[in-house]
Design a protein around this motif. Structure first.
Motif, short mmCIF file in Angstrom:
data_model
loop_
_atom_site.label_atom_id
_atom_site.label_comp_id
_atom_site.label_asym_id
_atom_site.label_seq_id
_atom_site.Cartn_x
_atom_site.Cartn_y
_atom_site.Cartn_z
N GLU A 61 40.63 32.08 39.26
CA GLU A 61 41.60 33.08 38.82
C GLU A 61 42.88 33.00 39.65
O GLU A 61 43.99 33.07 39.11
CB GLU A 61 40.98 34.49 38.94
N GLU A 62 42.72 32.82 40.97
CA GLU A 62 43.89 32.70 41.84
C GLU A 62 44.66 31.41 41.57
O GLU A 62 45.88 31.37 41.67
CB GLU A 62 43.46 32.77 43.31
N SER A 63 43.94 30.35 41.24
CA SER A 63 44.57 29.08 40.93
C SER A 63 45.46 29.19 39.69
O SER A 63 46.63 28.80 39.70
CB SER A 63 43.51 28.00 40.72
N LEU A 64 44.92 29.76 38.62
CA LEU A 64 45.69 29.91 37.38
C LEU A 64 46.86 30.87 37.58
O LEU A 64 47.93 30.69 36.98
CB LEU A 64 44.78 30.38 36.26
N LYS A 65 46.67 31.87 38.41
CA LYS A 65 47.75 32.80 38.73
C LYS A 65 48.90 32.05 39.40
O LYS A 65 50.07 32.27 39.07
CB LYS A 65 47.23 33.91 39.66
N ALA A 66 48.57 31.13 40.32
CA ALA A 66 49.60 30.35 41.01
C ALA A 66 50.38 29.47 40.03
O ALA A 66 51.61 29.35 40.12
CB ALA A 66 48.96 29.49 42.09
N TYR A 67 49.68 28.84 39.07
CA TYR A 67 50.36 28.00 38.09
C TYR A 67 51.35 28.82 37.26
O TYR A 67 52.48 28.38 37.00
CB TYR A 67 49.35 27.34 37.14
N ARG A 68 50.91 29.98 36.82
CA ARG A 68 51.80 30.81 36.00
C ARG A 68 53.00 31.29 36.80
O ARG A 68 54.12 31.36 36.28
CB ARG A 68 51.01 31.98 35.41
N GLU A 69 52.80 31.60 38.08
CA GLU A 69 53.92 32.00 38.94
C GLU A 69 54.95 30.88 39.01
O GLU A 69 56.16 31.14 39.09
CB GLU A 69 53.42 32.30 40.35
N ALA A 70 54.48 29.63 38.98
CA ALA A 70 55.38 28.47 39.08
C ALA A 70 55.93 28.06 37.71
O ALA A 70 56.67 27.07 37.63
CB ALA A 70 54.64 27.31 39.72
N GLY A 71 55.58 28.77 36.65
CA GLY A 71 56.10 28.46 35.32
C GLY A 71 55.43 27.29 34.64
O GLY A 71 56.02 26.65 33.75
N ALA A 72 54.19 26.98 35.02
CA ALA A 72 53.49 25.83 34.42
C ALA A 72 53.10 26.10 32.98
O ALA A 72 52.70 27.22 32.62
CB ALA A 72 52.26 25.49 35.25
N HIS A 73 53.22 25.07 32.15
CA HIS A 73 52.78 25.13 30.76
C HIS A 73 51.36 24.61 30.59
O HIS A 73 50.72 24.86 29.58
CB HIS A 73 53.71 24.28 29.88
N GLN A 74 50.90 23.87 31.57
CA GLN A 74 49.61 23.20 31.47
C GLN A 74 48.98 23.10 32.86
O GLN A 74 49.68 22.97 33.86
CB GLN A 74 49.82 21.79 30.89
N ALA A 75 47.65 23.19 32.89
CA ALA A 75 46.92 22.98 34.13
C ALA A 75 45.95 21.82 33.91
O ALA A 75 45.36 21.69 32.84
CB ALA A 75 46.15 24.24 34.52
N THR A 76 45.80 20.97 34.93
CA THR A 76 44.90 19.82 34.81
C THR A 76 44.01 19.74 36.05
O THR A 76 44.34 20.27 37.11
CB THR A 76 45.69 18.50 34.67
N LEU A 77 42.90 19.07 35.88
CA LEU A 77 42.00 18.82 37.01
C LEU A 77 41.05 17.69 36.66
O LEU A 77 40.95 17.26 35.50
CB LEU A 77 41.23 20.09 37.41
N ALA A 105 31.87 26.98 50.73
CA ALA A 105 30.79 26.73 51.68
C ALA A 105 29.46 26.93 50.96
O ALA A 105 29.34 27.77 50.06
CB ALA A 105 30.90 27.69 52.86
N PRO A 106 28.43 26.14 51.31
CA PRO A 106 27.16 26.16 50.58
C PRO A 106 26.59 27.55 50.33
O PRO A 106 26.11 27.86 49.23
CB PRO A 106 26.24 25.32 51.46
N GLU A 107 26.63 28.44 51.33
CA GLU A 107 26.01 29.74 51.18
C GLU A 107 26.80 30.69 50.28
O GLU A 107 26.33 31.80 49.95
CB GLU A 107 25.79 30.39 52.56
N TYR A 108 28.00 30.27 49.83
CA TYR A 108 28.81 31.11 48.96
C TYR A 108 28.83 30.60 47.51
O TYR A 108 29.48 31.20 46.65
CB TYR A 108 30.24 31.20 49.50
N ARG A 109 28.14 29.51 47.27
CA ARG A 109 28.13 28.93 45.92
C ARG A 109 27.17 29.71 45.02
O ARG A 109 26.15 30.23 45.48
CB ARG A 109 27.72 27.46 46.00
N GLY A 110 27.52 29.75 43.73
CA GLY A 110 26.66 30.41 42.75
C GLY A 110 26.66 31.92 42.85
O GLY A 110 25.77 32.58 42.30
N LYS A 111 27.68 32.50 43.49
CA LYS A 111 27.72 33.95 43.67
C LYS A 111 29.00 34.57 43.10
O LYS A 111 29.33 35.71 43.42
CB LYS A 111 27.60 34.29 45.16
N GLY A 112 29.72 33.80 42.29
CA GLY A 112 30.91 34.33 41.65
C GLY A 112 32.21 34.09 42.39
O GLY A 112 33.29 34.43 41.89
N PHE A 113 32.13 33.50 43.58
CA PHE A 113 33.35 33.28 44.36
C PHE A 113 34.20 32.15 43.77
O PHE A 113 35.42 32.14 43.92
CB PHE A 113 33.01 33.00 45.81
#
Length: 301
Positions: A100-116, A86-94
């Motif tokens: 961090e949570e995204s990469l954690k999910a990939y590792r939990e699933a055994g991913a070797h690579q992440a793309t976007l 949301a606009p008021e939460y941008r640029g504040k470290g969120f």
């Protein structure tokens, strides 16, 4: 208090609200009705148990959609299908917390690579992704036209090729199929679509994966080309490209919208061919990859 949960822990209406708020004021209109949002989750293999929502108390303020695909050669890849605040939460470290949570999910699933993918204008987001180990690999172009297009091949060439229509999965069995491409160009993303495989002397030399969309009257309204590939060692790749494009975007289909999805900018010959035939750029993304190191093993106590 700001917390992060997995999407399966909250109602879908809260997920959609997080999506709407997260992409408010974005470069393109990301607003989706519930049915279209659910279709996107299904069509692009996005998983509720690996995707994240950010809540401030009970109020949804951020979202990150993730998908995982496992390939026959044993490669496992994760895809970030959207990360927004949301606009008021941008640029504040969120955003860092969601990554961090995204990469954690990939590792939990055994991913070797992440793309976007990220819009080229979104410099701040690209810099954030780079801090997390993502590297720009290519530009991706969305090209379209609503005019009939004509692909002229060499005289007689159409009589030397044969072509078979099949399901999208059929291309995955071709020896030159490349699964290490942008997520939305892979055969799995063409749900409800079809493939066209071209042969020369009985040997496959190229393919296209595409989808035709119809209105409720059964009239063709658009064609989306997801992937077009020619066997690397084939001597006449340009003519195979023209043949495939001519079949997919047959001028007899009329003035329906024709879109090429996530075409790599590095395929300059193909880009030039399409733009020369009247296709124009709708928008441009960067394609990024992150080779994931295994999650650290906690030290024994």
């Amino acid at each position: 208090m700001v917390t992060v949960k997995r999407l399966h822990e909250v109602p879908m209406k809260t997920v959609l609200e997080a999506w709407e708020r997260g992409f408010e004021g974005y470069y393109v209109n990301m607003t989706l009705p519930m049915a279209a949002f659910i279709n996107r989750m299904v069509n692009e293999d996005l998983q509720l148990d690996l995707s994240n929502i950010m809540l401030d108390g009970d109020r949804p303020v951020g979202i990150n959609l993730n998908g995982i695909r496992k390939y026959p050669e044993g490669h496992v890849a994760g895809w970030n299908g959207g990360i927004g605040l949301a606009p008021e939460y941008r640029g504040k470290g969120f955003g860092k917390l969601l990554m961090e949570e995204s990469l954690k999910a990939y590792r939990e699933a055994g991913a070797h690579q992440a793309t976007l993918e990220a819009f080229v204008q979104n410099v701040g987001a690209i810099k954030l992704y780079e801090k997390f180990g993502y590297v720009v690999q290519d530009k991706l172009l969305f090209l379209s036209t609503s005019e009939p297009v004509y692909f002229e091949t060499e005289a007689g060439i159409d009589t030397t090729y044969t072509a078979d229509l099949d399901l999208p999965i059929a291309v995955s069995r071709l020896p030159f199929y490349n699964s290490r491409t942008a997520w939305q160009t892979q055969w799995q993303s063409a749900k409800g679509g079809q493939s066209l495989i071209v042969y020369l002397g009985g040997e496959p030399v190229g393919y296209a994966v595409f989808k035709q969309n119809y209105n409720i009257q059964g009239e063709l309204v658009s064609i989306m080309l997801y992937r077009l590939e020619v066997r690397p060692e084939h001597a006449n790749a340009l003519q195979v490209h023209k043949y495939l494009l001519g079949q997919v975007f047959d001028p007899g289909k009329g003035a329906v919208k024709k879109t090429v999805v996530s075409l790599e900018g590095s395929q300059k010959e193909l880009v030039d061919m399409l733009t020369g035939l009247g296709f124009s750029k709708e928008f441009e993304l960067v394609y990024m990859e992150n080779e994931l190191a295994p999650a650290p093993v906690p030290a024994a106590e």
